[in-house]
Design a protein around this motif. Structure first.
Motif, PDB file in Angstrom:
ATOM      1  N   PRO A 123       0.825  -1.225   0.000  1.00 54.43           N
ATOM      2  CA  PRO A 123       0.000   0.000   0.000  1.00 54.43           C
ATOM      3  C   PRO A 123       0.854   1.269   0.000  1.00 54.43           C
ATOM      4  CG  PRO A 123      -0.817  -1.558   1.626  1.00 54.43           C
ATOM      5  CD  PRO A 123       0.494  -2.096   1.129  1.00 54.43           C
ATOM      6  N   TRP A 124       1.986   1.236   0.707  1.00 52.81           N
ATOM      7  CA  TRP A 124       2.877   2.396   0.736  1.00 52.81           C
ATOM      8  C   TRP A 124       3.489   2.640  -0.640  1.00 52.81           C
ATOM      9  CZ3 TRP A 124       8.167   3.102  -0.021  1.00 52.81           C
ATOM     10  CH2 TRP A 124       8.630   4.380   0.301  1.00 52.81           C
ATOM     11  N   LEU A 125       3.951   1.595  -1.300  1.00 52.14           N
ATOM     12  CA  LEU A 125       4.520   1.743  -2.652  1.00 52.14           C
ATOM     13  C   LEU A 125       3.473   2.312  -3.613  1.00 52.14           C
ATOM     14  CD1 LEU A 125       6.513  -1.597  -2.747  1.00 52.14           C
ATOM     15  CD2 LEU A 125       7.521   0.703  -2.767  1.00 52.14           C
ATOM     16  N   ASN A 126       2.249   1.789  -3.538  1.00 53.34           N
ATOM     17  CA  ASN A 126       1.166   2.309  -4.374  1.00 53.34           C
ATOM     18  C   ASN A 126       0.935   3.797  -4.107  1.00 53.34           C
ATOM     19  OD1 ASN A 126       0.562  -0.109  -5.694  1.00 53.34           O
ATOM     20  ND2 ASN A 126      -1.021  -0.680  -4.229  1.00 53.34           N
ATOM     21  N   ALA A 127       0.908   4.170  -2.835  1.00 48.35           N
ATOM     22  CA  ALA A 127       0.667   5.567  -2.457  1.00 48.35           C
ATOM     23  C   ALA A 127       1.789   6.475  -2.958  1.00 48.35           C
ATOM     24  CB  ALA A 127       0.513   5.687  -0.944  1.00 48.35           C
ATOM     25  N   MET A 128       3.023   6.005  -2.864  1.00 44.62           N
ATOM     26  CA  MET A 128       4.161   6.825  -3.326  1.00 44.62           C
ATOM     27  C   MET A 128       4.100   7.030  -4.841  1.00 44.62           C
ATOM     28  SD  MET A 128       5.761   7.754  -0.610  1.00 44.62           S
ATOM     29  CE  MET A 128       4.071   7.851  -0.004  1.00 44.62           C
ATOM     30  N   VAL A 164      16.311  -3.156   3.745  1.00 46.95           N
ATOM     31  CA  VAL A 164      15.888  -4.549   3.859  1.00 46.95           C
ATOM     32  C   VAL A 164      14.743  -4.592   4.848  1.00 46.95           C
ATOM     33  CG1 VAL A 164      16.557  -6.895   4.496  1.00 46.95           C
ATOM     34  CG2 VAL A 164      18.196  -5.410   3.328  1.00 46.95           C
ATOM     35  N   GLY A 165      13.641  -5.203   4.432  1.00 52.11           N
ATOM     36  CA  GLY A 165      12.455  -5.279   5.271  1.00 52.11           C
ATOM     37  C   GLY A 165      11.603  -4.031   5.149  1.00 52.11           C
ATOM     38  N   PHE A 166      10.450  -4.059   5.807  1.00 54.48           N
ATOM     39  CA  PHE A 166       9.571  -2.891   5.813  1.00 54.48           C
ATOM     40  C   PHE A 166       8.676  -2.967   7.039  1.00 54.48           C
ATOM     41  CE2 PHE A 166       5.746  -0.470   4.999  1.00 54.48           C
ATOM     42  CZ  PHE A 166       6.248   0.702   4.465  1.00 54.48           C
ATOM     43  N   LEU A 167       8.636  -1.879   7.757  1.00 53.94           N
ATOM     44  CA  LEU A 167       7.698  -1.697   8.857  1.00 53.94           C
ATOM     45  C   LEU A 167       6.900  -0.434   8.563  1.00 53.94           C
ATOM     46  CD1 LEU A 167      10.146  -2.301  11.853  1.00 53.94           C
ATOM     47  CD2 LEU A 167       8.419  -3.898  10.982  1.00 53.94           C
ATOM     48  N   LYS A 168       5.639  -0.397   8.972  1.00 52.67           N
ATOM     49  CA  LYS A 168       4.830   0.803   8.745  1.00 52.67           C
ATOM     50  C   LYS A 168       5.505   2.030   9.343  1.00 52.67           C
ATOM     51  CE  LYS A 168       0.475  -1.556   8.158  1.00 52.67           C
ATOM     52  NZ  LYS A 168      -0.886  -1.775   8.616  1.00 52.67           N
ATOM     53  N   SER A 169       6.256   1.832  10.418  1.00 53.65           N
ATOM     54  CA  SER A 169       6.954   2.959  11.050  1.00 53.65           C
ATOM     55  C   SER A 169       8.095   3.495  10.176  1.00 53.65           C
ATOM     56  CB  SER A 169       7.485   2.554  12.423  1.00 53.65           C
ATOM     57  OG  SER A 169       8.392   1.465  12.312  1.00 53.65           O
ATOM     58  N   ASP A 170       8.498   2.747   9.158  1.00 54.97           N
ATOM     59  CA  ASP A 170       9.539   3.194   8.217  1.00 54.97           C
ATOM     60  C   ASP A 170       9.002   4.186   7.184  1.00 54.97           C
ATOM     61  OD1 ASP A 170      11.279   1.319   9.369  1.00 54.97           O
ATOM     62  OD2 ASP A 170      10.904  -0.179   7.797  1.00 54.97           O
ATOM     63  N   ALA A 171       7.703   4.172   6.974  1.00 53.89           N
ATOM     64  CA  ALA A 171       7.097   4.885   5.853  1.00 53.89           C
ATOM     65  C   ALA A 171       7.426   6.377   5.830  1.00 53.89           C
ATOM     66  CB  ALA A 171       5.586   4.672   5.854  1.00 53.89           C
ATOM     67  N   GLU A 172       7.312   7.060   6.949  1.00 55.90           N
ATOM     68  CA  GLU A 172       7.533   8.507   6.969  1.00 55.90           C
ATOM     69  C   GLU A 172       8.969   8.868   6.566  1.00 55.90           C
ATOM     70  OE1 GLU A 172       7.456  12.078  10.232  1.00 55.90           O
ATOM     71  OE2 GLU A 172       5.928  10.518  10.413  1.00 55.90           O
ATOM     72  N   GLY A 173       9.934   8.173   7.114  1.00 57.99           N
ATOM     73  CA  GLY A 173      11.335   8.438   6.780  1.00 57.99           C
ATOM     74  C   GLY A 173      11.655   8.125   5.330  1.00 57.99           C
ATOM     75  N   ARG A 174      11.090   7.027   4.836  1.00 58.01           N
ATOM     76  CA  ARG A 174      11.347   6.668   3.432  1.00 58.01           C
ATOM     77  C   ARG A 174      10.692   7.662   2.474  1.00 58.01           C
ATOM     78  NH1 ARG A 174      11.444   0.112   2.862  1.00 58.01           N
ATOM     79  NH2 ARG A 174      12.795  -0.293   4.633  1.00 58.01           N
TER      80      ARG A 174
END
Length: 165
Positions: free
Chosen positions: A67-72, A142-152
């Motif tokens: 969902p994050w990739l789609n949103a970006m 490597v990996g993905f957590l929802k908490s990573d989204a803002e920084g990425r």
């Protein structure tokens, strides 16, 4: 071809044995078929900020990242962002459910033999690589957590701000 490293072999075997439970394709007929991994080159996206994401249907963090990739792609595509997703499932049917949820603007490739994964020396799933507009790798995750989204997202926004499309 070089022999696969044990980690990559384990990824591919696990993918052959597992399918993402509860993931349903919204309209798999609406999206074009993924292209073979042999057709992928970062250079084909020159002038764009490129995010290359290796994923598999059995990978729980991959399902969180989708969902994050789609949103970006939706938010930044017109500014020159190109998301590229490379699936590592051996069987196309295993990936089909998640592929049906990938946004239309995202480029999709399949690497069932793990050839690109071998060249890129993946260390975990998902493995994500970020390239600037000049085609230089500037980050990897490597990996993905929802908490990573803002920084990425901040990382992508900064790259996109460095040049016009």
């Amino acid at each position: 071809m070089m022999p696969m490293r044990p980690f990559l072999s384990a990824l591919i075997v696990a993918g052959a044995l597992c399918v993402a439970p509860g993931v349903r394709a919204e309209d798999p007929a609406a999206a074009p078929e993924p292209r073979p991994a042999a057709e992928f080159a970062v250079a084909d996206y020159a002038g764009q900020v490129v995010v290359v994401d290796f994923w598999a249907s059995w990978c729980a963090p991959c399902r969180q990242a989708l969902p994050w990739l789609n949103a970006m792609q939706a938010k930044y595509g017109e500014q020159g962002l190109q998301i590229v997703m490379i699936n590592l499932d051996r069987e196309a049917k295993a990936a089909a459910a998640m592929e049906g949820k990938i946004a239309p603007g995202i480029a999709r490739f399949r690497d069932p033999q793990g050839e690109l994964a071998e060249v890129w020396e993946l260390q975990g799933m998902p493995s994500t690589y970020v390239y600037d507009r000049a085609g230089k790798q500037v980050a990897s995750h490597v990996g993905f957590l929802k908490s990573d989204a803002e920084g990425r997202e901040a990382e992508l926004a900064a790259l996109l701000a460095k040049g016009e499309k």
